[in-house]
Write a protein that holds these residues in place. Sequence first.
Motif, short mmCIF file in Angstrom:
data_model
loop_
_atom_site.label_atom_id
_atom_site.label_comp_id
_atom_site.label_asym_id
_atom_site.label_seq_id
_atom_site.Cartn_x
_atom_site.Cartn_y
_atom_site.Cartn_z
N ASP A 27 25.14 -0.49 14.67
CA ASP A 27 24.26 -1.43 15.36
C ASP A 27 22.80 -1.30 14.89
O ASP A 27 22.37 -0.22 14.49
CB ASP A 27 24.34 -1.19 16.87
CG ASP A 27 23.82 -2.37 17.66
OD1 ASP A 27 23.70 -3.47 17.09
OD2 ASP A 27 23.52 -2.19 18.86
N GLY A 28 22.09 -2.40 14.97
CA GLY A 28 20.66 -2.39 14.66
C GLY A 28 20.29 -3.10 13.37
O GLY A 28 19.12 -3.08 12.96
N ARG A 31 17.64 -5.95 14.08
CA ARG A 31 16.29 -5.45 14.37
C ARG A 31 15.64 -4.84 13.14
O ARG A 31 14.44 -4.93 12.94
CB ARG A 31 16.35 -4.42 15.53
CG ARG A 31 16.39 -5.09 16.89
CD ARG A 31 16.84 -4.15 17.96
NE ARG A 31 18.29 -3.97 17.92
CZ ARG A 31 18.96 -3.10 18.68
NH1 ARG A 31 18.29 -2.32 19.51
NH2 ARG A 31 20.26 -3.02 18.60
N ARG A 78 27.65 -15.57 17.86
CA ARG A 78 26.41 -15.60 17.06
C ARG A 78 26.30 -16.91 16.27
O ARG A 78 27.30 -17.61 16.07
CB ARG A 78 26.40 -14.41 16.10
CG ARG A 78 26.33 -13.11 16.90
CD ARG A 78 26.04 -11.94 16.03
NE ARG A 78 25.92 -10.76 16.87
CZ ARG A 78 25.30 -9.65 16.53
NH1 ARG A 78 24.75 -9.56 15.34
NH2 ARG A 78 25.23 -8.63 17.36
MG MG Z 1 23.42 -5.30 18.07
#
Ligand code: MG
Length: 246
Positions: A27-28, A31, A78
Amino acid sequence: MALFGKKDAPAAALPEKLPTHVGFIMDGNGRWAKKRGLPRSLGHVEGGKTFKKIMQYCKDIGIPYASFYVFSTENWKRPQNEIDGILAIMREYLDEVQMHLGDGVRAIFLGDKSAYPDDIRERMIKLEKDTAHHTRLTVMLACNYGGRDEIAHAAREIGALIQEGKLDPASITEQTIADHLYTAGLPDVDLVIRPSGELRLSNYLIWQCAYAEYYFTDVLWPDFGPEELDKALIDYAGRGRRFGGV
Ligand code: MG
Ligand code: IPE
Ligand code: IPE
């Protein structure tokens, strides 16, 4: 692009007690890209590079089972362009892994493959078949995977066996359910690692993580390296796992 790059030598002395199955919630990526003013899709490209690096490192240090959360049943929410970008990366990786079949890595996909376009699904099935005899590292790739979806899928299979008169409902045990999960025959998760600062499972291997240890870090997945994994493994080695005993 070669799948297996330069080997990362283990940095610190690693503990003797390594987990058998490490689960990575990758995850990430979004970002990571946003912080740099880049499109989210480039975050997924970088995340893919981390996946290769970490898979190689697991192999080098002797972790026998590693699972990676690639795409959840919920991720279809998404935007289509992000989904298309992820599918394009999957195509590239499926081709690359095909070129490295001799590397001792067995690939298994967890999740419902039927949601994928034919070419991707066929490559997934071929890769599983071609690598089935490899034993050094088993890599489980959770694609269109959801823990609740997996349990519902198992319930449908078990229900069908009952309907056909092949199974007595009174004989159903935990093992019966485990045998109908995508991970049938594979070990439960010992250590879950989730980067990016989120403190949740997000529907990842919820049955198999019943007694897992958890390691969370604020590092974003594209920045996650072998040294981060070392930290998690050292932390894990110091945990007292009791499984309900004393
Ligand atoms: Mg995520
Ligand atoms: C994980 O990174 C990759 C997938 C879910 C496919 P994210 O895309 O969730 O990254 P963040 O959480 O938005 O930073
Ligand atoms: C979990 O990450 C799924 C993957 C890493 C593939 P998400 O980014 O989708 O999870 P939430 O939405 O933050 O719970």
